[in-house]
Every structure is written in structure tokens, then in C-alpha cells.
Design a protein around this motif. Structure first.
Motif, PDB file in Angstrom:
ATOM      1  N   LEU A  47     -26.178   7.712  32.242  1.00  0.00           N
ATOM      2  CA  LEU A  47     -25.729   8.592  31.339  1.00  0.00           C
ATOM      3  C   LEU A  47     -26.887   8.798  30.211  1.00  0.00           C
ATOM      4  O   LEU A  47     -27.858   8.104  30.138  1.00  0.00           O
ATOM      5  CB  LEU A  47     -24.667   8.060  30.352  1.00  0.00           C
ATOM      6  CG  LEU A  47     -23.424   7.863  30.946  1.00  0.00           C
ATOM      7  CD1 LEU A  47     -22.463   6.903  30.283  1.00  0.00           C
ATOM      8  CD2 LEU A  47     -22.707   8.930  31.496  1.00  0.00           C
ATOM      9  N   VAL A  48     -26.926  10.181  29.774  1.00  0.00           N
ATOM     10  CA  VAL A  48     -27.920  10.547  28.833  1.00  0.00           C
ATOM     11  C   VAL A  48     -27.472  11.656  27.868  1.00  0.00           C
ATOM     12  O   VAL A  48     -26.558  12.375  28.309  1.00  0.00           O
ATOM     13  CB  VAL A  48     -29.209  11.008  29.219  1.00  0.00           C
ATOM     14  CG1 VAL A  48     -28.982  12.148  30.129  1.00  0.00           C
ATOM     15  CG2 VAL A  48     -30.297  11.358  28.122  1.00  0.00           C
ATOM     16  N   PRO A  82     -18.016  14.133  38.366  1.00  0.00           N
ATOM     17  CA  PRO A  82     -18.034  13.571  36.976  1.00  0.00           C
ATOM     18  C   PRO A  82     -19.233  13.998  36.068  1.00  0.00           C
ATOM     19  O   PRO A  82     -20.253  14.006  36.636  1.00  0.00           O
ATOM     20  CB  PRO A  82     -18.343  12.081  37.080  1.00  0.00           C
ATOM     21  CG  PRO A  82     -18.239  11.515  38.465  1.00  0.00           C
ATOM     22  CD  PRO A  82     -18.194  13.017  39.231  1.00  0.00           C
ATOM     23  N   LEU A  83     -18.732  14.741  34.805  1.00  0.00           N
ATOM     24  CA  LEU A  83     -19.992  15.260  34.002  1.00  0.00           C
ATOM     25  C   LEU A  83     -20.274  14.622  32.742  1.00  0.00           C
ATOM     26  O   LEU A  83     -21.377  14.633  32.385  1.00  0.00           O
ATOM     27  CB  LEU A  83     -19.478  16.700  33.866  1.00  0.00           C
ATOM     28  CG  LEU A  83     -19.109  17.670  35.034  1.00  0.00           C
ATOM     29  CD1 LEU A  83     -18.585  18.806  34.637  1.00  0.00           C
ATOM     30  CD2 LEU A  83     -20.588  17.759  35.730  1.00  0.00           C
ATOM     31  N   PHE A  84     -19.247  13.758  32.109  1.00  0.00           N
ATOM     32  CA  PHE A  84     -19.944  13.191  30.916  1.00  0.00           C
ATOM     33  C   PHE A  84     -18.843  12.225  30.351  1.00  0.00           C
ATOM     34  O   PHE A  84     -17.469  12.206  30.872  1.00  0.00           O
ATOM     35  CB  PHE A  84     -19.893  14.440  29.893  1.00  0.00           C
ATOM     36  CG  PHE A  84     -18.648  15.060  29.338  1.00  0.00           C
ATOM     37  CD1 PHE A  84     -17.797  14.287  28.612  1.00  0.00           C
ATOM     38  CD2 PHE A  84     -18.307  16.461  29.698  1.00  0.00           C
ATOM     39  CE1 PHE A  84     -16.458  15.318  28.106  1.00  0.00           C
ATOM     40  CE2 PHE A  84     -17.270  17.113  29.580  1.00  0.00           C
ATOM     41  CZ  PHE A  84     -16.143  16.491  28.754  1.00  0.00           C
ATOM     42  N   TYR A  85     -19.212  11.562  29.748  1.00  0.00           N
ATOM     43  CA  TYR A  85     -18.644  10.435  28.873  1.00  0.00           C
ATOM     44  C   TYR A  85     -18.749  10.901  27.228  1.00  0.00           C
ATOM     45  O   TYR A  85     -19.882  11.171  26.780  1.00  0.00           O
ATOM     46  CB  TYR A  85     -19.054   9.321  28.969  1.00  0.00           C
ATOM     47  CG  TYR A  85     -18.899   8.497  27.846  1.00  0.00           C
ATOM     48  CD1 TYR A  85     -17.980   7.102  28.277  1.00  0.00           C
ATOM     49  CD2 TYR A  85     -19.310   7.888  26.791  1.00  0.00           C
ATOM     50  CE1 TYR A  85     -17.666   6.167  27.352  1.00  0.00           C
ATOM     51  CE2 TYR A  85     -19.047   7.146  25.846  1.00  0.00           C
ATOM     52  CZ  TYR A  85     -18.120   6.170  25.989  1.00  0.00           C
ATOM     53  OH  TYR A  85     -17.706   5.295  24.933  1.00  0.00           O
ATOM     54  N   THR A  97     -26.072  11.543  34.424  1.00  0.00           N
ATOM     55  CA  THR A  97     -27.690  11.648  34.627  1.00  0.00           C
ATOM     56  C   THR A  97     -27.733  12.647  36.008  1.00  0.00           C
ATOM     57  O   THR A  97     -28.549  13.450  36.103  1.00  0.00           O
ATOM     58  CB  THR A  97     -28.363  10.501  34.670  1.00  0.00           C
ATOM     59  OG1 THR A  97     -28.439  10.046  33.240  1.00  0.00           O
ATOM     60  CG2 THR A  97     -30.092  10.897  34.757  1.00  0.00           C
ATOM     61  N   GLY A  98     -26.905  12.426  36.922  1.00  0.00           N
ATOM     62  CA  GLY A  98     -26.941  13.055  38.050  1.00  0.00           C
ATOM     63  C   GLY A  98     -26.605  14.185  38.270  1.00  0.00           C
ATOM     64  O   GLY A  98     -26.535  15.016  39.197  1.00  0.00           O
ATOM     65  N   SER A  99     -25.639  14.817  37.150  1.00  0.00           N
ATOM     66  CA  SER A  99     -25.238  16.168  37.213  1.00  0.00           C
ATOM     67  C   SER A  99     -26.276  17.035  36.686  1.00  0.00           C
ATOM     68  O   SER A  99     -26.046  18.285  36.400  1.00  0.00           O
ATOM     69  CB  SER A  99     -24.018  16.183  36.410  1.00  0.00           C
ATOM     70  OG  SER A  99     -24.197  15.930  34.822  1.00  0.00           O
ATOM     71  N   LEU A 100     -27.092  16.439  36.114  1.00  0.00           N
ATOM     72  CA  LEU A 100     -28.425  17.250  35.462  1.00  0.00           C
ATOM     73  C   LEU A 100     -29.340  17.776  36.576  1.00  0.00           C
ATOM     74  O   LEU A 100     -29.396  17.402  37.682  1.00  0.00           O
ATOM     75  CB  LEU A 100     -29.524  16.592  34.758  1.00  0.00           C
ATOM     76  CG  LEU A 100     -28.849  15.836  33.381  1.00  0.00           C
ATOM     77  CD1 LEU A 100     -29.865  14.813  33.010  1.00  0.00           C
ATOM     78  CD2 LEU A 100     -28.800  16.789  32.346  1.00  0.00           C
ATOM     79  N   ASP A 101     -29.749  19.244  36.416  1.00  0.00           N
ATOM     80  CA  ASP A 101     -30.569  19.774  37.518  1.00  0.00           C
ATOM     81  C   ASP A 101     -31.780  19.074  37.806  1.00  0.00           C
ATOM     82  O   ASP A 101     -32.396  18.941  38.845  1.00  0.00           O
ATOM     83  CB  ASP A 101     -31.052  21.058  37.150  1.00  0.00           C
ATOM     84  CG  ASP A 101     -29.770  22.087  37.018  1.00  0.00           C
ATOM     85  OD1 ASP A 101     -28.650  21.651  37.735  1.00  0.00           O
ATOM     86  OD2 ASP A 101     -30.029  23.282  36.471  1.00  0.00           O
ATOM     87  N   PRO A 107     -35.465   8.608  33.129  1.00  0.00           N
ATOM     88  CA  PRO A 107     -35.105   7.403  33.680  1.00  0.00           C
ATOM     89  C   PRO A 107     -34.404   6.517  32.393  1.00  0.00           C
ATOM     90  O   PRO A 107     -34.706   6.589  31.286  1.00  0.00           O
ATOM     91  CB  PRO A 107     -36.390   6.757  33.586  1.00  0.00           C
ATOM     92  CG  PRO A 107     -37.305   7.692  32.705  1.00  0.00           C
ATOM     93  CD  PRO A 107     -36.733   8.803  32.770  1.00  0.00           C
ATOM     94  N   PRO A 108     -33.426   5.607  33.107  1.00  0.00           N
ATOM     95  CA  PRO A 108     -32.868   4.679  32.043  1.00  0.00           C
ATOM     96  C   PRO A 108     -33.602   3.864  31.276  1.00  0.00           C
ATOM     97  O   PRO A 108     -34.700   3.150  31.938  1.00  0.00           O
ATOM     98  CB  PRO A 108     -31.622   3.837  32.968  1.00  0.00           C
ATOM     99  CG  PRO A 108     -32.371   3.984  34.084  1.00  0.00           C
ATOM    100  CD  PRO A 108     -33.083   5.201  34.337  1.00  0.00           C
TER     101      PRO A 108
END
Length: 167
Positions: A47-48, A82-85, A97-101, A107-108
Motif C-alpha cells: 500500500l501507498v 482491490p484498489l484501496f484501504y 501499490t499494484g493498482s498504480l500504473d 518500493p515499500p
């Protein structure tokens, strides 16, 4: 948390939901808690965050699931990505993070929820790399590529494309 004037976009696999953020926070992390594992359908979630006021939904709207009294999980009702928390009382939204282009830009920095970390997680770096591409891993790869319905990693005016766009 530091704020960065960095513009990002992202969305779901099918392209029904897209977002744009004009600012990001420096909280890129991996959560191993069991609730995040279930939400991601994986052993962790990356997540970010972006401040709420910096986010615009540019196509569609995410569906929401209230996973606890304080947390909404956003996803595409069409394809399930899944898009967000979101802590509903907080001032930001954590994108998957994986839903970002461009997930490679975030990086975490930390792990959290480590009480749920699967026992074999630490062994991942020691695993043998198969060393093949997706195309090499499957005899069906050409058919999959030819019928791919995944939205590209950039904004589009229209989606899904007209059949003539694939020719």
C-alpha cells in the motif's frame, strides 16, 4: 508523513475504475495482517497513500466493503481488483501499490501486521528463479495475449476498446 507533489494514476484490471492523485505520501509499506491478506487474496498487501483532497476518480467509482468499523476496502465491482484501504476517520487513502500504473516508483519502506506473516515469507529470496517470461511459461500465452482484456497502464479516453482497436 512527508507529502510529495507527485502525480500518479492507476485503476483496476478491467478499466472500469480509474483514479488520479496529484500528491503522494511517503508511507509505502507491506501489511501482513490477516485482514489485509483476505482483502488482497494474497499473503500480504502493498500500500501507498495519497491525501484524500489530492484524489480524483477519473472513470467509474469503486465499490466499498466496510471490513471493520473504521476501515473501508475499495475494489472494482466489475472485475474485483482491490484498489484501496481507507481508515474512514483518517485524512488519506492507501492505494494498493499494484493498482498504480507505475508501482515500481513506490518500493515499500516497512512491514507491518507481522503477526499474520506466513511462516515461509522469509524464504522467498532464497527460492530458485524460474527465469522465464509469462510467454514462456504457458502454451496458451499467444491466445491469452490475443484476447487480453486488461486495461493498459495509462489513462484512455474509452474503455473497453472497440474491436477495431485490437486489429
Amino acid at each position: 508523513m512527508k507529502r510529495y507533489a507527485q502525480e500518479v494514476s492507476g485503476g483496476c484490471q478491467c478499466g472500469a475504475v480509474r483514479y488520479h492523485a496529484t500528491e503522494m505520501l511517503d508511507n509505502s509499506h507491506i501489511c501482513h495482517c490477516r485482514m489485509c491478506q483476505k482483502a488482497a487474496g494474497n499473503i500480504f498487501i502493498a500500500l501507498v497513500a495519497a491525501p484524500r483532497e489530492a484524489i480524483a476518480w477519473t472513470r467509474g467509482q469503486p465499490a466499498r466493503f466496510r471490513s471493520s468499523e473504521h476501515v473501508d476496502r475499495g475494489f472494482c465491482a466489475n472485475c474485483g481488483t482491490p484498489l484501496f484501504y481507507e481508515n474512514v476517520k483518517g485524512g488519506h487513502l492507501n492505494f494498493t501499490t499494484g493498482s498504480l500504473d507505475h508501482p515500481e516508483l513506490f518500493p515499500p519502506h516497512v512491514h507491518c501486521g507481522i503477526e499474520g506473516r506466513v511462516s515461509w515469507f522469509a524464504a522467498l529470496p532464497t527460492m530458485e528463479w524460474l527465469g522465464t517470461t509469462e510467454a514462456e511459461m504457458s502454451a496458451e500465452a499467444p491466445d491469452i495475449r490475443a484476447t487480453n482484456r486488461q486495461h493498459p497502464d495509462h489513462d484512455t479516453n474509452d474503455w473497453p476498446p472497440r474491436s477495431s482497436d485490437h486489429e
